[in-house]
Design an enzyme around this catalytic site. Structure first.
Site, PDB file in Angstrom:
ATOM      1  N   SER A  19      14.325   3.832   9.682  1.00  0.00           N
ATOM      2  CA  SER A  19      14.346   5.116   9.721  1.00  0.00           C
ATOM      3  C   SER A  19      15.042   5.450  11.328  1.00  0.00           C
ATOM      4  O   SER A  19      16.263   6.111  11.536  1.00  0.00           O
ATOM      5  CB  SER A  19      13.352   6.043   9.568  1.00  0.00           C
ATOM      6  OG  SER A  19      13.049   6.016   8.045  1.00  0.00           O
TER       7      SER A  19
ATOM      8  N   LYS B  83       1.848  10.563   2.732  1.00  0.00           N
ATOM      9  CA  LYS B  83       2.350  11.654   2.352  1.00  0.00           C
ATOM     10  C   LYS B  83       1.858  13.095   1.584  1.00  0.00           C
ATOM     11  O   LYS B  83       2.188  14.138   2.026  1.00  0.00           O
ATOM     12  CB  LYS B  83       3.539  11.279   1.146  1.00  0.00           C
ATOM     13  CG  LYS B  83       4.647  10.533   1.753  1.00  0.00           C
ATOM     14  CD  LYS B  83       5.752  10.065   0.813  1.00  0.00           C
ATOM     15  CE  LYS B  83       6.786   9.117   1.713  1.00  0.00           C
ATOM     16  NZ  LYS B  83       8.179   8.781   0.971  1.00  0.00           N
TER      17      LYS B  83
ATOM     18  N   GLY C  91       4.614   4.376 -10.851  1.00  0.00           N
ATOM     19  CA  GLY C  91       3.881   4.820  -9.595  1.00  0.00           C
ATOM     20  C   GLY C  91       3.557   6.285  -9.814  1.00  0.00           C
ATOM     21  O   GLY C  91       4.169   7.006 -10.346  1.00  0.00           O
ATOM     22  N   ALA C  92       2.646   6.657  -8.866  1.00  0.00           N
ATOM     23  CA  ALA C  92       2.253   8.058  -8.804  1.00  0.00           C
ATOM     24  C   ALA C  92       2.032   8.382  -7.622  1.00  0.00           C
ATOM     25  O   ALA C  92       1.042   9.401  -7.074  1.00  0.00           O
ATOM     26  CB  ALA C  92       1.146   8.309  -9.983  1.00  0.00           C
TER      27      ALA C  92
ATOM     28  N   GLY D  13       2.974   9.076  -3.192  1.00  0.00           N
ATOM     29  CA  GLY D  13       3.674  10.112  -2.486  1.00  0.00           C
ATOM     30  C   GLY D  13       5.086  10.020  -2.962  1.00  0.00           C
ATOM     31  O   GLY D  13       5.991  11.161  -3.069  1.00  0.00           O
TER      32      GLY D  13
HETATM   33  P1  NDP Z   1       1.550   5.498  -1.792  1.00  0.00           P
HETATM   34  O1  NDP Z   1       0.316   4.643  -1.080  1.00  0.00           O
HETATM   35  O2  NDP Z   1       1.373   7.037  -1.639  1.00  0.00           O
HETATM   36  O3  NDP Z   1       1.481   5.166  -3.535  1.00  0.00           O
HETATM   37  C1  NDP Z   1       1.328   3.935  -3.485  1.00  0.00           C
HETATM   38  C2  NDP Z   1       1.647   3.833  -4.986  1.00  0.00           C
HETATM   39  O4  NDP Z   1       1.761   2.566  -5.431  1.00  0.00           O
HETATM   40  C3  NDP Z   1       0.337   4.316  -6.088  1.00  0.00           C
HETATM   41  O5  NDP Z   1       1.105   4.799  -7.042  1.00  0.00           O
HETATM   42  C4  NDP Z   1      -0.253   2.994  -6.252  1.00  0.00           C
HETATM   43  O6  NDP Z   1      -0.812   2.995  -7.504  1.00  0.00           O
HETATM   44  C5  NDP Z   1       0.709   2.068  -6.431  1.00  0.00           C
HETATM   45  N1  NDP Z   1       0.553   0.497  -6.058  1.00  0.00           N
HETATM   46  C6  NDP Z   1       0.130   0.191  -4.813  1.00  0.00           C
HETATM   47  N2  NDP Z   1      -0.082  -1.331  -4.991  1.00  0.00           N
HETATM   48  C7  NDP Z   1       0.293  -1.526  -6.308  1.00  0.00           C
HETATM   49  C8  NDP Z   1       0.222  -2.746  -6.965  1.00  0.00           C
HETATM   50  N3  NDP Z   1      -0.083  -3.927  -6.298  1.00  0.00           N
HETATM   51  N4  NDP Z   1       0.567  -2.683  -8.280  1.00  0.00           N
HETATM   52  C9  NDP Z   1       0.774  -1.736  -8.778  1.00  0.00           C
HETATM   53  N5  NDP Z   1       0.667  -0.509  -8.168  1.00  0.00           N
HETATM   54  C10 NDP Z   1       0.419  -0.534  -7.087  1.00  0.00           C
HETATM   55  O7  NDP Z   1       2.927   5.072  -1.312  1.00  0.00           O
HETATM   56  P2  NDP Z   1       4.157   6.008  -1.290  1.00  0.00           P
HETATM   57  O8  NDP Z   1       4.428   6.592  -2.838  1.00  0.00           O
HETATM   58  O9  NDP Z   1       4.520   6.787  -0.249  1.00  0.00           O
HETATM   59  O10 NDP Z   1       5.346   4.491  -1.157  1.00  0.00           O
HETATM   60  C11 NDP Z   1       5.449   3.627  -2.278  1.00  0.00           C
HETATM   61  C12 NDP Z   1       6.730   2.694  -1.828  1.00  0.00           C
HETATM   62  O11 NDP Z   1       8.069   3.515  -1.877  1.00  0.00           O
HETATM   63  C13 NDP Z   1       6.479   2.155  -0.510  1.00  0.00           C
HETATM   64  O12 NDP Z   1       6.972   0.694  -0.527  1.00  0.00           O
HETATM   65  C14 NDP Z   1       7.469   2.810   0.349  1.00  0.00           C
HETATM   66  O13 NDP Z   1       8.156   2.089   1.423  1.00  0.00           O
HETATM   67  C15 NDP Z   1       8.630   3.039  -0.777  1.00  0.00           C
HETATM   68  N6  NDP Z   1       9.602   4.279  -0.363  1.00  0.00           N
HETATM   69  C16 NDP Z   1      10.904   4.119  -0.088  1.00  0.00           C
HETATM   70  C17 NDP Z   1      11.612   5.312   0.299  1.00  0.00           C
HETATM   71  C18 NDP Z   1      12.882   5.029   0.340  1.00  0.00           C
HETATM   72  O14 NDP Z   1      13.736   5.893   0.894  1.00  0.00           O
HETATM   73  N7  NDP Z   1      13.741   4.013   0.176  1.00  0.00           N
HETATM   74  C19 NDP Z   1      10.995   6.566   0.109  1.00  0.00           C
HETATM   75  C20 NDP Z   1       9.628   6.548   0.043  1.00  0.00           C
HETATM   76  C21 NDP Z   1       8.901   5.494  -0.285  1.00  0.00           C
HETATM   77  P3  NDP Z   1      -2.486   3.621  -7.596  1.00  0.00           P
HETATM   78  O15 NDP Z   1      -2.247   5.012  -7.771  1.00  0.00           O
HETATM   79  O16 NDP Z   1      -3.030   2.925  -8.753  1.00  0.00           O
HETATM   80  O17 NDP Z   1      -3.185   3.108  -6.347  1.00  0.00           O
END
Ligand code: NDP
Length: 273
Positions: free
Chosen positions: A16, A65, A126-127, A129
């Site tokens: 970013s 988030k 995923g669920a 942010g």
């Molecule tokens: P959060 O921490 O809010 O959420 C993480 C999510 O990933 C949850 O749904 C979690 O499941 C799941 N998860 C984590 N580890 C595992 C695993 N080993 N196996 C399966 N599911 C898993 O993170 P964000 O939602 O903010 O970010 C998620 C990804 O998206 C990051 O890698 C981030 O860098 C990327 N991203 C990229 C963007 C872009 O512009 N390209 C913008 C935003 C995000 P549970 O609910 O069960 O814990």
């Protein structure tokens, strides 16, 4: 000079700062944009200190988030639907929360990948942010069917429930599922989990991909390589999250600065690098 940052943990991988520096140069805006590593237990105090130092706003990344949304005094409708924010603007009368992730993803799919969303089926994995921010704009994009699948199934169910009225208005069949019970043959699969960031494998079976499907990981750089290989092994076209990253950044930049940068040369430069 006006100051901004991307706040997260981890945050050192983030591109970013490089993107916003290019936007600032292109639009003639004087600003500084850095990385802010936030302790996992101290999001609000760290951000309050950053704002008190004269900063104008920030982007928010994993895993903050939802906390960012909660810390703001006001929110845009899309951030309210997501209950998650990737953008804060430190207004004098209270912080404004926005979520530009979904708009950025939809724009990347349509304009950069040339993928027509109308009438297609989507598996959103995923669920957290990112998935929460993406779901509303994806529902509004003309898809026929959306399944949200998450490791913690109850989080997928809560996200689906919050979007049920929107899905009904848009004529989209929307369901929640577990990771191993999410179905097969989707036209579009979006990995919105942090699995790639953690170096974990793709959390669903290759059967979720229809032949020739588009498979998108929101991660980018070396951490996305495993997902892209998985997509190719199953006959799908893989795409990383770099395009979305640039597009969501442009939306944030427009909110802060009132001017929309041209994303195409910035994405081309990042891909070239
Ligand atoms: P959060 O921490 O809010 O959420 C993480 C999510 O990933 C949850 O749904 C979690 O499941 C799941 N998860 C984590 N580890 C595992 C695993 N080993 N196996 C399966 N599911 C898993 O993170 P964000 O939602 O903010 O970010 C998620 C990804 O998206 C990051 O890698 C981030 O860098 C990327 N991203 C990229 C963007 C872009 O512009 N390209 C913008 C935003 C995000 P549970 O609910 O069960 O814990």
């Amino acid at each position: 000079m006006d100051r901004y940052a991307v706040a997260g943990n981890p945050v050192e991988h983030s591109k970013s700062p490089c993107i916003h520096a290019r936007f600032a140069e292109q639009t003639g805006q004087a600003l500084e944009y850095t990385r802010l590593l936030v302790p996992l237990d101290a999001f609000a105090p760290t951000l309050r200190e950053f704002a008190a130092g004269g900063a104008k706003g920030c982007n928010v990344t994993v895993p903050f988030k939802f906390e960012a949304f909660a810390a703001a005094a006001r929110a845009t409708p899309r951030a309210t639907l997501a209950q998650a924010a990737n953008t804060l603007r430190f207004d004098a009368d209270g912080w404004l929360a926005d979520n530009t992730d979904g708009a950025g993803l939809v724009r990347d799919l349509r304009h950069n990948a040339g993928f027509d969303l109308a009438g297609r089926s989507l598996l959103l994995i995923g669920a957290g942010g990112a998935a929460a921010g993406a779901l509303g704009p994806l529902i509004e994009a003309g898809l026929r069917r959306v399944v949200v699948s998450n490791r913690s199934a109850e989080r997928a169910q809560a996200l689906v429930q919050r979007h049920a009225a929107l899905a009904q208005r848009c004529g989209v069949a929307l369901d929640a599922a577990t990771l191993d019970g999410c179905g097969e043959g989707f036209d579009l699969v979006v990995n919105g989990t942090a699995a790639s960031l953690q170096g974990a494998g793709v959390p669903v079976s290759g059967r979720v991909l229809a032949r020739g499907a588009l498979a998108v990981d929101l991660m980018y750089g070396p951490a996305a390589v495993g997902f892209l290989q998985w997509a190719a092994e199953h006959g799908a076209q893989g795409r990383d999250g770099l395009g979305m990253l640039v597009e969501q950044a442009a939306e944030s930049f427009a909110l802060w600065r009132g001017v929309r940068p041209d994303t195409a040369p910035v994405l081309a430069a990042l891909r070239g690098a």
